[in-house]
Design a protein around this motif. Structure first.
Motif, short mmCIF file in Angstrom:
data_model
loop_
_atom_site.label_atom_id
_atom_site.label_comp_id
_atom_site.label_asym_id
_atom_site.label_seq_id
_atom_site.Cartn_x
_atom_site.Cartn_y
_atom_site.Cartn_z
N ARG A 54 0.83 -1.20 0.00
CA ARG A 54 0.00 0.00 0.00
C ARG A 54 0.87 1.26 0.00
N ASN A 55 1.96 1.23 0.73
CA ASN A 55 2.86 2.38 0.75
C ASN A 55 3.50 2.60 -0.62
N ILE A 56 3.81 1.52 -1.31
CA ILE A 56 4.36 1.65 -2.66
C ILE A 56 3.34 2.31 -3.58
N LEU A 57 2.09 1.89 -3.48
CA LEU A 57 1.03 2.51 -4.28
C LEU A 57 0.91 4.00 -3.96
N LEU A 58 1.07 4.36 -2.69
CA LEU A 58 0.99 5.76 -2.30
C LEU A 58 2.12 6.57 -2.92
N TYR A 59 3.32 6.00 -2.96
CA TYR A 59 4.45 6.68 -3.60
C TYR A 59 4.18 6.87 -5.09
N ILE A 60 3.63 5.84 -5.73
CA ILE A 60 3.35 5.94 -7.16
C ILE A 60 2.31 7.02 -7.43
N ALA A 61 1.31 7.12 -6.57
CA ALA A 61 0.24 8.10 -6.76
C ALA A 61 0.68 9.52 -6.46
N ASP A 62 1.85 9.68 -5.86
CA ASP A 62 2.33 11.03 -5.53
C ASP A 62 2.99 11.69 -6.74
N LEU A 63 3.99 11.02 -7.30
CA LEU A 63 4.70 11.52 -8.49
C LEU A 63 5.21 12.94 -8.33
N GLY A 64 5.65 13.31 -7.14
CA GLY A 64 6.18 14.65 -6.92
C GLY A 64 5.15 15.70 -6.63
N LEU A 65 3.88 15.31 -6.52
CA LEU A 65 2.82 16.30 -6.29
C LEU A 65 2.97 16.99 -4.94
N ALA A 66 3.41 16.26 -3.93
CA ALA A 66 3.55 16.85 -2.60
C ALA A 66 4.58 17.97 -2.62
N PHE B 77 -3.72 24.77 -5.20
CA PHE B 77 -4.20 23.76 -4.26
C PHE B 77 -5.36 22.96 -4.85
N ARG B 78 -6.28 23.64 -5.54
CA ARG B 78 -7.39 22.92 -6.17
C ARG B 78 -6.88 21.97 -7.24
N ARG B 79 -5.97 22.46 -8.05
CA ARG B 79 -5.41 21.63 -9.11
C ARG B 79 -4.69 20.42 -8.53
N ALA B 80 -3.97 20.63 -7.43
CA ALA B 80 -3.26 19.52 -6.78
C ALA B 80 -4.25 18.49 -6.25
N LEU B 81 -5.35 18.95 -5.68
CA LEU B 81 -6.35 18.02 -5.15
C LEU B 81 -6.96 17.19 -6.27
N TYR B 82 -7.35 17.83 -7.36
CA TYR B 82 -7.94 17.10 -8.47
C TYR B 82 -6.95 16.10 -9.06
N SER B 83 -5.68 16.52 -9.18
CA SER B 83 -4.66 15.62 -9.72
C SER B 83 -4.46 14.42 -8.80
N ARG B 84 -4.45 14.67 -7.50
CA ARG B 84 -4.27 13.57 -6.55
C ARG B 84 -5.44 12.59 -6.63
N ILE B 85 -6.65 13.10 -6.73
CA ILE B 85 -7.82 12.22 -6.81
C ILE B 85 -7.75 11.35 -8.06
N VAL B 86 -7.43 11.97 -9.20
CA VAL B 86 -7.35 11.23 -10.46
C VAL B 86 -6.26 10.16 -10.39
N VAL C 104 -4.44 4.60 -9.93
CA VAL C 104 -3.56 3.58 -9.35
C VAL C 104 -4.39 2.49 -8.67
N THR C 105 -5.45 2.89 -7.99
CA THR C 105 -6.33 1.90 -7.34
C THR C 105 -6.96 0.98 -8.37
N LEU C 106 -7.46 1.57 -9.46
CA LEU C 106 -8.07 0.76 -10.52
C LEU C 106 -7.06 -0.19 -11.13
N ALA C 107 -5.84 0.30 -11.37
CA ALA C 107 -4.80 -0.57 -11.94
C ALA C 107 -4.48 -1.71 -10.99
N ALA C 108 -4.41 -1.43 -9.68
CA ALA C 108 -4.13 -2.48 -8.70
C ALA C 108 -5.23 -3.52 -8.68
#
Length: 264
Positions: A68-80, A103-112, A117-121
């Motif tokens: 799960r932590n690996i998936l979280l790293y993949i979903a970040d991609l430098g966004l933080a 901030f809004r753009r970051a939130l939408y990007s994180r959700i997508v 990543v969840t769907l791929a998993a």
């Protein structure tokens, strides 16, 4: 001895006064307090959890949480890093509308990204279950581990915004809420003995539910930063270009940090 004690007391008074009046000191204490409290709660939770789980399920749960932590790293991609760095720059200049756009753009990007990543998993769960979990119920465990990804990314977004806006009381709240909710969910499962036939899977679903709730709380706390802002098209284009430019750099940094942390 009396003179030494009295001088120590006198020197301690200005130190306490400086801590009360210094914004940097208060912010540092809030950050340390948040991280310390979360670490203590996590440690207590680990003790409770791994003393209660059957030995055979401890390794399975540990592997699932690492995945799960690996998936979280993949979903970040430098966004933080991008959110904190660029958002803090605009916010520090008093350009609140521009910062909120980021901030809004970051939130939408994180959700997508989190949903992708969840769907791929989930789609790859049969193969990943055999490869990662080496268990007959591996695909279900993969899905349960991935289910908490969206909530975790929402909390991460809230933490990023609190750092960019230097609202460290919110930073403290994000960290504490996530830790408390996860501990409450797992403790409920353990105390009520709701394991069923698959303890690791039950705990993972409980963690996923608590992560989603913590993520919603994080978005609610930062709802002010989601207020719509009217920006000219040129300004929006300029911000997007800055985000893309710095995002490539941040993505490389995040990738290097991830590979080093996992000792690849």
């Amino acid at each position: 001895m009396d003179s030494i004690d009295s001088s120590a007391q006198v020197s301690a008074v200005p130190l306490l006064q400086r801590l009360r009046t210094s914004a940097a000191a208060r912010d540092g204490l809030l950050v340390l307090g948040a991280q310390g409290a979360a670490a203590i709660i996590a440690l207590a939770l680990d003790v409770l959890l791994f003393r209660s789980l059957p030995q055979a399920d401890r390794g399975v749960l540990t592997t699932a949480l690492a995945f799960r932590n690996i998936l979280l790293y993949i979903a970040d991609l430098g966004l933080a890093l991008t959110t904190v760095r660029i958002g803090a720059e605009y916010f520090g200049k008093g350009l609140n509308s521009e910062a909120r756009f980021i901030f809004r753009r970051a939130l939408y990007s994180r959700i997508v990204l989190a949903l992708s990543v969840t769907l791929a998993a989930v789609i790859l769960a049969p193969g990943l279950g055999r490869l990662v979990m080496a268990s007959t119920n591996g695909p279900i465990l993969i899905c349960a581990a991935a289910a908490g990804l969206l909530g975790m990314t929402l909390t991460s977004w809230g933490v990023d915004v609190s750092q960019a806006t230097r609202r460290f009381s919110f930073y403290f709240a994000h960290q504490l809420v996530e830790a408390v909710l996860k501990a409450a969910a797992v403790a409920t499962v353990v105390v009520l003995a709701l394991y069923g036939t698959d303890p690791a899977r039950t705990v993972l679903w409980a963690m996923a539910a608590s992560a989603m709730l913590a993520g919603l709380v994080s978005v609610l706390l930062q709802r002010r930063e989601l207020a719509p802002s009217l920006l000219q098209l040129e300004t929006q284009t300029e911000i997007r270009e800055r985000l893309r430019s710095f995002g490539r750099y941040a993505g490389v940094i995040a990738f290097l940090q991830t590979t080093v942390s996992f000792n690849f």
